[in-house]
Design a protein around this motif. Sequence first.
Motif, PDB file in Angstrom:
ATOM      1  N   ALA A  28       1.137  -1.362  -0.147  1.00  0.00           N
ATOM      2  CA  ALA A  28       0.013   0.158   0.025  1.00  0.00           C
ATOM      3  C   ALA A  28       0.708   1.264  -0.201  1.00  0.00           C
ATOM      4  CB  ALA A  28      -0.995  -0.024   1.128  1.00  0.00           C
ATOM      5  N   PHE A  29       0.681   2.149  -0.738  1.00  0.00           N
ATOM      6  CA  PHE A  29       1.141   3.566  -1.125  1.00  0.00           C
ATOM      7  C   PHE A  29       0.467   4.551  -0.976  1.00  0.00           C
ATOM      8  CE2 PHE A  29       2.718  -0.332  -3.263  1.00  0.00           C
ATOM      9  CZ  PHE A  29       3.854  -0.184  -2.999  1.00  0.00           C
ATOM     10  N   GLU A  30       0.928   5.685  -0.448  1.00  0.00           N
ATOM     11  CA  GLU A  30       0.274   7.067  -0.379  1.00  0.00           C
ATOM     12  C   GLU A  30       0.895   7.984  -1.168  1.00  0.00           C
ATOM     13  OE1 GLU A  30      -0.653   7.727   3.493  1.00  0.00           O
ATOM     14  OE2 GLU A  30      -2.402   6.397   3.605  1.00  0.00           O
ATOM     15  N   GLY A  31       0.102   9.138  -1.750  1.00  0.00           N
ATOM     16  CA  GLY A  31       0.700  10.424  -2.238  1.00  0.00           C
ATOM     17  C   GLY A  31      -0.247  11.308  -2.565  1.00  0.00           C
ATOM     18  N   ARG A  32      -0.286  11.883  -3.725  1.00  0.00           N
ATOM     19  CA  ARG A  32      -1.272  12.953  -4.237  1.00  0.00           C
ATOM     20  C   ARG A  32      -1.379  12.911  -5.518  1.00  0.00           C
ATOM     21  NH1 ARG A  32      -3.278  15.714   0.188  1.00  0.00           N
ATOM     22  NH2 ARG A  32      -3.778  17.469  -1.162  1.00  0.00           N
ATOM     23  N   ILE A  33      -2.881  13.273  -6.226  1.00  0.00           N
ATOM     24  CA  ILE A  33      -3.114  13.201  -7.436  1.00  0.00           C
ATOM     25  C   ILE A  33      -4.010  14.131  -7.763  1.00  0.00           C
ATOM     26  CG2 ILE A  33      -5.226  11.736  -6.836  1.00  0.00           C
ATOM     27  CD1 ILE A  33      -4.672   9.925  -9.246  1.00  0.00           C
ATOM     28  N   ALA A  34      -4.085  14.467  -9.249  1.00  0.00           N
ATOM     29  CA  ALA A  34      -4.883  15.630  -9.601  1.00  0.00           C
ATOM     30  C   ALA A  34      -5.527  14.718 -11.038  1.00  0.00           C
ATOM     31  CB  ALA A  34      -4.124  16.708 -10.149  1.00  0.00           C
ATOM     32  N   VAL A  35      -6.692  14.663 -11.011  1.00  0.00           N
ATOM     33  CA  VAL A  35      -7.514  14.177 -12.205  1.00  0.00           C
ATOM     34  C   VAL A  35      -8.428  15.282 -13.012  1.00  0.00           C
ATOM     35  CG1 VAL A  35      -9.254  12.562 -12.737  1.00  0.00           C
ATOM     36  CG2 VAL A  35      -7.800  12.230 -10.773  1.00  0.00           C
ATOM     37  N   THR A  36      -8.101  15.163 -14.338  1.00  0.00           N
ATOM     38  CA  THR A  36      -8.772  16.239 -15.024  1.00  0.00           C
ATOM     39  C   THR A  36      -9.744  15.393 -15.796  1.00  0.00           C
ATOM     40  OG1 THR A  36      -6.407  17.624 -15.227  1.00  0.00           O
ATOM     41  CG2 THR A  36      -8.374  17.929 -17.002  1.00  0.00           C
ATOM     42  N   PRO A  37     -11.077  15.917 -15.832  1.00  0.00           N
ATOM     43  CA  PRO A  37     -11.957  14.964 -16.636  1.00  0.00           C
ATOM     44  C   PRO A  37     -12.371  15.504 -17.944  1.00  0.00           C
ATOM     45  CG  PRO A  37     -13.123  16.667 -15.276  1.00  0.00           C
ATOM     46  CD  PRO A  37     -11.623  16.669 -14.859  1.00  0.00           C
ATOM     47  N   ALA A  38     -13.213  14.834 -18.522  1.00  0.00           N
ATOM     48  CA  ALA A  38     -13.483  15.015 -20.072  1.00  0.00           C
ATOM     49  C   ALA A  38     -14.073  16.426 -20.031  1.00  0.00           C
ATOM     50  CB  ALA A  38     -14.444  14.112 -20.554  1.00  0.00           C
ATOM     51  N   ASP A  39     -14.286  17.345 -20.991  1.00  0.00           N
ATOM     52  CA  ASP A  39     -14.791  18.371 -21.071  1.00  0.00           C
ATOM     53  C   ASP A  39     -16.291  18.370 -21.165  1.00  0.00           C
ATOM     54  OD1 ASP A  39     -12.335  20.096 -20.917  1.00  0.00           O
ATOM     55  OD2 ASP A  39     -11.944  19.793 -23.114  1.00  0.00           O
ATOM     56  N   ALA A  40     -16.580  17.310 -21.954  1.00  0.00           N
ATOM     57  CA  ALA A  40     -18.018  17.287 -22.327  1.00  0.00           C
ATOM     58  C   ALA A  40     -18.891  16.269 -21.146  1.00  0.00           C
ATOM     59  CB  ALA A  40     -18.280  16.438 -23.936  1.00  0.00           C
ATOM     60  N   GLY A  41     -19.950  16.769 -20.802  1.00  0.00           N
ATOM     61  CA  GLY A  41     -20.685  15.976 -20.006  1.00  0.00           C
ATOM     62  C   GLY A  41     -20.887  14.577 -20.250  1.00  0.00           C
ATOM     63  N   ALA A  42     -21.379  14.369 -21.557  1.00  0.00           N
ATOM     64  CA  ALA A  42     -21.448  12.913 -22.102  1.00  0.00           C
ATOM     65  C   ALA A  42     -20.250  11.960 -21.550  1.00  0.00           C
ATOM     66  CB  ALA A  42     -22.116  12.821 -23.390  1.00  0.00           C
ATOM     67  N   LEU A  43     -19.071  12.568 -22.126  1.00  0.00           N
ATOM     68  CA  LEU A  43     -17.667  11.729 -21.939  1.00  0.00           C
ATOM     69  C   LEU A  43     -17.581  11.617 -20.394  1.00  0.00           C
ATOM     70  CD1 LEU A  43     -15.363  13.144 -24.602  1.00  0.00           C
ATOM     71  CD2 LEU A  43     -16.380  10.961 -24.495  1.00  0.00           C
ATOM     72  N   ARG A  44     -17.910  12.520 -19.437  1.00  0.00           N
ATOM     73  CA  ARG A  44     -17.713  12.503 -18.334  1.00  0.00           C
ATOM     74  C   ARG A  44     -18.712  11.368 -17.739  1.00  0.00           C
ATOM     75  NH1 ARG A  44     -17.363  18.112 -18.374  1.00  0.00           N
ATOM     76  NH2 ARG A  44     -19.558  18.413 -17.565  1.00  0.00           N
ATOM     77  N   LEU A  45     -19.710  11.160 -18.087  1.00  0.00           N
ATOM     78  CA  LEU A  45     -20.643  10.080 -17.732  1.00  0.00           C
ATOM     79  C   LEU A  45     -20.103   8.835 -18.297  1.00  0.00           C
ATOM     80  CD1 LEU A  45     -24.423  11.441 -18.444  1.00  0.00           C
ATOM     81  CD2 LEU A  45     -23.273  11.166 -16.443  1.00  0.00           C
ATOM     82  N   LEU A  46     -19.689   8.625 -19.418  1.00  0.00           N
ATOM     83  CA  LEU A  46     -18.698   7.422 -19.887  1.00  0.00           C
ATOM     84  C   LEU A  46     -17.697   7.075 -19.156  1.00  0.00           C
ATOM     85  CD1 LEU A  46     -18.600   5.300 -22.167  1.00  0.00           C
ATOM     86  CD2 LEU A  46     -17.428   6.952 -23.445  1.00  0.00           C
ATOM     87  N   ALA A  47     -16.947   8.094 -18.684  1.00  0.00           N
ATOM     88  CA  ALA A  47     -15.766   8.009 -17.656  1.00  0.00           C
ATOM     89  C   ALA A  47     -16.115   7.233 -16.540  1.00  0.00           C
ATOM     90  CB  ALA A  47     -14.992   9.181 -17.490  1.00  0.00           C
ATOM     91  N   ARG A  48     -17.310   7.531 -16.090  1.00  0.00           N
ATOM     92  CA  ARG A  48     -17.714   7.159 -14.790  1.00  0.00           C
ATOM     93  C   ARG A  48     -18.400   5.889 -14.863  1.00  0.00           C
ATOM     94  NH1 ARG A  48     -15.840   7.613 -11.063  1.00  0.00           N
ATOM     95  NH2 ARG A  48     -17.510   7.031  -9.493  1.00  0.00           N
ATOM     96  N   ALA A  49     -19.150   5.535 -16.067  1.00  0.00           N
ATOM     97  CA  ALA A  49     -19.702   4.189 -16.248  1.00  0.00           C
ATOM     98  C   ALA A  49     -18.661   3.143 -16.275  1.00  0.00           C
ATOM     99  CB  ALA A  49     -20.557   4.207 -17.735  1.00  0.00           C
ATOM    100  N   VAL A  50     -17.399   3.352 -16.734  1.00  0.00           N
ATOM    101  CA  VAL A  50     -16.355   2.409 -16.951  1.00  0.00           C
ATOM    102  C   VAL A  50     -15.610   2.396 -15.718  1.00  0.00           C
ATOM    103  CG1 VAL A  50     -16.469   2.330 -19.386  1.00  0.00           C
ATOM    104  CG2 VAL A  50     -14.722   3.858 -18.411  1.00  0.00           C
ATOM    105  N   GLY A  51     -15.629   3.284 -14.756  1.00  0.00           N
ATOM    106  CA  GLY A  51     -14.758   3.362 -13.614  1.00  0.00           C
ATOM    107  C   GLY A  51     -13.821   3.962 -13.252  1.00  0.00           C
ATOM    108  N   LEU A  52     -13.612   5.116 -14.178  1.00  0.00           N
ATOM    109  CA  LEU A  52     -12.630   5.994 -14.443  1.00  0.00           C
ATOM    110  C   LEU A  52     -12.912   7.246 -12.959  1.00  0.00           C
ATOM    111  CD1 LEU A  52     -11.948   6.556 -18.036  1.00  0.00           C
ATOM    112  CD2 LEU A  52     -10.364   5.319 -16.351  1.00  0.00           C
ATOM    113  N   PRO A  53     -11.829   7.756 -12.590  1.00  0.00           N
ATOM    114  CA  PRO A  53     -12.135   8.639 -11.510  1.00  0.00           C
ATOM    115  C   PRO A  53     -12.644  10.234 -11.953  1.00  0.00           C
ATOM    116  CG  PRO A  53      -9.711   8.765 -12.047  1.00  0.00           C
ATOM    117  CD  PRO A  53     -10.383   7.473 -13.031  1.00  0.00           C
ATOM    118  N   ARG A  54     -13.316  10.780 -10.782  1.00  0.00           N
ATOM    119  CA  ARG A  54     -13.978  11.859 -10.899  1.00  0.00           C
ATOM    120  C   ARG A  54     -12.548  13.154 -11.093  1.00  0.00           C
ATOM    121  NH1 ARG A  54     -19.631  11.689  -8.929  1.00  0.00           N
ATOM    122  NH2 ARG A  54     -19.905   9.331  -8.552  1.00  0.00           N
TER     123      ARG A  54
END
Length: 187
Positions: A28-54
């Motif tokens: 187990a490891f700890e650190g920091r992360i920054a996540v940039t989502p898709a620009d379009a709402g439909a792509l953000r929904l698709l990303a969530r559907a396949v389990g990608l981070p917010r």
Amino acid sequence: MTPYAMLLGDRMAALPPACRALHAGFGAFEGRIAVTPADAGALRLLARAVGLPRAARDVPFRLVTEADGQGARWTREIGITRMVSRLDATKDGLLAERLGLIRVDTRLVPEAGGLRLGAERVMMLGVPLPRALWPRVAAREWQEAGLYRFDVSIALPLLGRLVSYTGHLHTMPARNVGTLAQPSQDL
């Protein structure tokens, strides 16, 4: 043995210590992360559907890697989001990562100072996708200032970014945080 160790074999020795520490065993490891989502709402929904981070901006990141049969299970805790994938070494020398309905097989390419992952095959529900439909995955890892650093970008053809994330983990035993388990070698 981890899928990375199986696939890299003697080439593990050429990786920077922080990368070797993550891939040589489980832990187990700890650190920091920054996540940039898709620009379009439909792509953000698709990303969530396949389990990608917010979306996340410089939030705590915890990675737990554990043996799962002949492969590994990676659980990524990004802020309040959890992303779980299963990794295996394929018979043809690729790293297969399953996340939701998608499986991406990548080639591990050691390079100066780190490792690059290049997509070789993509499947959805076990069916190979034509190359024109593959998500464009750019992933690399390296060591910087004693930290394991990573940068991953996933985009869809003609549609653009699905998600990208970058950050670091403390993988070196002296730097591992709190009560986290130290990476262990399989016997």
